[in-house]
Design a protein around this motif. Structure first.
Motif, PDB file in Angstrom:
ATOM      1  N   VAL A  89      -7.179   5.155  -4.545  1.00  0.00           N
ATOM      2  CA  VAL A  89      -5.615   4.862  -4.753  1.00  0.00           C
ATOM      3  C   VAL A  89      -5.431   4.645  -6.432  1.00  0.00           C
ATOM      4  N   LEU A  91      -3.634   3.581  -9.292  1.00  0.00           N
ATOM      5  CA  LEU A  91      -2.413   2.286  -9.274  1.00  0.00           C
ATOM      6  C   LEU A  91      -1.292   2.651 -10.054  1.00  0.00           C
ATOM      7  N   SER A  93       2.064   3.858 -11.771  1.00  0.00           N
ATOM      8  CA  SER A  93       3.115   4.285 -11.180  1.00  0.00           C
ATOM      9  C   SER A  93       4.347   4.570 -12.130  1.00  0.00           C
ATOM     10  N   ALA A  99       3.355  -2.187 -12.277  1.00  0.00           N
ATOM     11  CA  ALA A  99       2.054  -1.745 -11.689  1.00  0.00           C
ATOM     12  C   ALA A  99       0.753  -1.952 -12.770  1.00  0.00           C
ATOM     13  N   GLY A 185      -1.782  -0.689  -2.591  1.00  0.00           N
ATOM     14  CA  GLY A 185      -0.495  -0.317  -3.240  1.00  0.00           C
ATOM     15  C   GLY A 185       0.619  -0.316  -2.707  1.00  0.00           C
ATOM     16  N   LEU A 191       2.182   3.149  -2.804  1.00  0.00           N
ATOM     17  CA  LEU A 191       1.162   4.075  -3.456  1.00  0.00           C
ATOM     18  C   LEU A 191       0.186   4.546  -2.520  1.00  0.00           C
ATOM     19  N   SER A 264       6.408   7.420   3.577  1.00  0.00           N
ATOM     20  CA  SER A 264       5.640   8.388   3.051  1.00  0.00           C
ATOM     21  C   SER A 264       5.377   9.630   4.049  1.00  0.00           C
ATOM     22  N   PHE A 348       6.354   7.597  -5.873  1.00  0.00           N
ATOM     23  CA  PHE A 348       6.196   6.838  -6.954  1.00  0.00           C
ATOM     24  C   PHE A 348       4.818   7.496  -7.609  1.00  0.00           C
ATOM     25  N   ALA A 349       4.491   8.416  -7.192  1.00  0.00           N
ATOM     26  CA  ALA A 349       3.350   9.051  -7.807  1.00  0.00           C
ATOM     27  C   ALA A 349       4.012   9.519  -9.443  1.00  0.00           C
TER      28      ALA A 349
END
Length: 427
Positions: A89, A91, A93, A99, A185, A191, A264, A348-349
């Protein structure tokens, strides 16, 4: 001897036999001896030695190893990357300046379905396992750098997740596959669940539901709060029947959007539920410790979730997905919220510029204007929107009823729509 000193002794004992360069984690046996499940999982995950399980930290890595070992003990199959239980993942952001960067890990396992005709379909049961480390910007005890152990938020959800996995694994096995995910996340902006929704163990078009456990350790006299019941026609009956079987009162709410990992999946048209036992005075503070968890209540919640998961995984037909028409929640209890209401749901990507949308609320000004999931908003009228803060400022500067010309990138094209802003509480 203080609890902190005992934790450090346990960590030192774990360090002694470790190979050079290997990551040493506290021995679970030294921390959980005499503590029955599911409390044992909370006891380990919320120990000071894990330093608050900040996403990407050594403490969170130890937590992930513990969860993977529990999945292995239960006989579940690894469903992460390269035959492991882990899914990377990133992290970083674009929307969260706090982040930490680096990489966290989702922990993913699979219980294969028993029915050859249905095992290619899945139900996801998830809970995030990261927390705040030593507090930081999300702490409600600003200035206090003590370890924020996150026993309820969300070691309780992980403990309940493991309890659900154990109930389902010991049989009878459901017809559909059940995927269990401990997300990294979440505290940084969902995340880990966003990564898993993009790269799922079972394709989302064959995923029939997602059940999210976030803060389920303070049930007490109840009620158990269940969000998302309007995302499928069948949810209310299923939830109420499962809760009645365990003697638990429930309070259901319709909206599938929320500040936790089910969002999500909901933005990708998966029916969702979020199980929750409410906030309390220890939320996002160092005082959220394992001794305060309601063990009997957590066991009841896990039994309810196992019943719902088993029924959804075993019913012949898929659930009937619905987009919720519930109004968005007010922010901070005030009437103004963040200003005029658009109804967009940020993703949040990271993106280089703008605010990427993971979805829009049903009936909202954003939906009526034609904005879509995947759009990247870059301008309001002549105001440039490089990030979420700029978009928040732009909404605060406008009033409900104002028309705003919104420019967004949609794939390789640039589109412009006009939205008439509403008030929070509108559909």
């Amino acid at each position: 001897m203080t609890r902190r000193a005992l934790s450090l002794l346990a960590l030192a004992a774990a360090l002694a036999p470790a190979a050079a360069g290997a990551q040493a984690c506290p021995d679970p046996r030294s921390l959980t001896r005499g503590v029955p499940p599911p409390l044992a999982a909370v006891r380990y995950l919320a120990d000071d030695a894990l330093e608050g399980r900040l996403a990407g930290s050594p403490g969170e890595r130890c937590a992930g190893e513990y969860i993977a070992a529990e999945f292995r003990r239960l006989g579940l199959e690894p469903a992460g990357e390269d035959g492991t239980f882990f899914q990377a993942v990133p992290l970083a952001s674009a929307l969260n300046p706090h982040a930490p960067g680096g990489t966290g890990r989702n922990v993913v396992a699979r219980l294969p379905g028993a029915d050859p005709a249905l095992r290619a379909e899945a139900v996801v049961v998830g809970a995030h396992y990261d927390h705040l480390g030593h507090g930081g910007a999300s702490s409600l005890a600003q200035g206090d750098s003590a370890v924020h152990n996150g026993a309820d938020d969300n070691a309780s959800g992980v403990a309940a997740l493991l309890a659900v996995a154990e109930r389902l694994a010991r049989g009878p096995r459901p017809a559909r596959t059940v995927v269990f995910v401990a997300f990294s996340g979440e505290e940084l902006g969902l995340l880990g669940s966003a990564v898993h929704a993009r790269q799922p163990a079972v394709p989302l078009e064959r995923t029939r539901a997602m059940l999210n456990l976030d803060m389920v350790g303070r049930l007490g006299a109840g009620p158990l709060i269940v969000y998302g019941v309007e995302t499928a026609d069948e949810w209310t009956e299923l939830v109420e029947r499962a809760a009645a079987a365990e003697g638990v009162a429930v309070r259901t709410q319709g909206d599938g959007f929320g500040a936790s990992d089910h969002t999500s999946f909901y933005v990708r048209d998966v029916p969702v539920l979020h199980f929750f036992t409410n906030v309390h005075a220890d939320y996002h503070r160092p005082s959220d410790d394992w001794e305060k968890v309601d063990v009997a209540g957590m066991e009841k919640v896990s039994a309810i979730v196992a019943r719902v998961a088993s029924e959804v995984a075993g019913r012949p037909a898929a659930l009937t997905f619905r987009r919720s028409t519930a109004p968005p929640p007010r922010v901070g209890g005030g009437t103004g919220g963040y200003g005029a209401y658009l109804g967009s749901v940020p993703d949040f990507a990271p993106v280089e510029y703008g605010v990427k949308l993971s979805g829009v609320r049903a009936g909202s000004p954003a939906e009526k204007a034609g904005l879509q999931a995947g759009d990247v908003i870059i301008a309001f009228d002549d105001d440039r929107i490089p990030d979420l803060q700029a978009m928040t400022n732009a909404l605060r500067a406008r009033r409900p009823g104002d028309s705003v010309r919104i420019t967004a990138k949609r794939g390789d094209q640039e589109v412009t729509v006009t939205a008439v802003l509403g008030t929070r509480g509108d559909g």
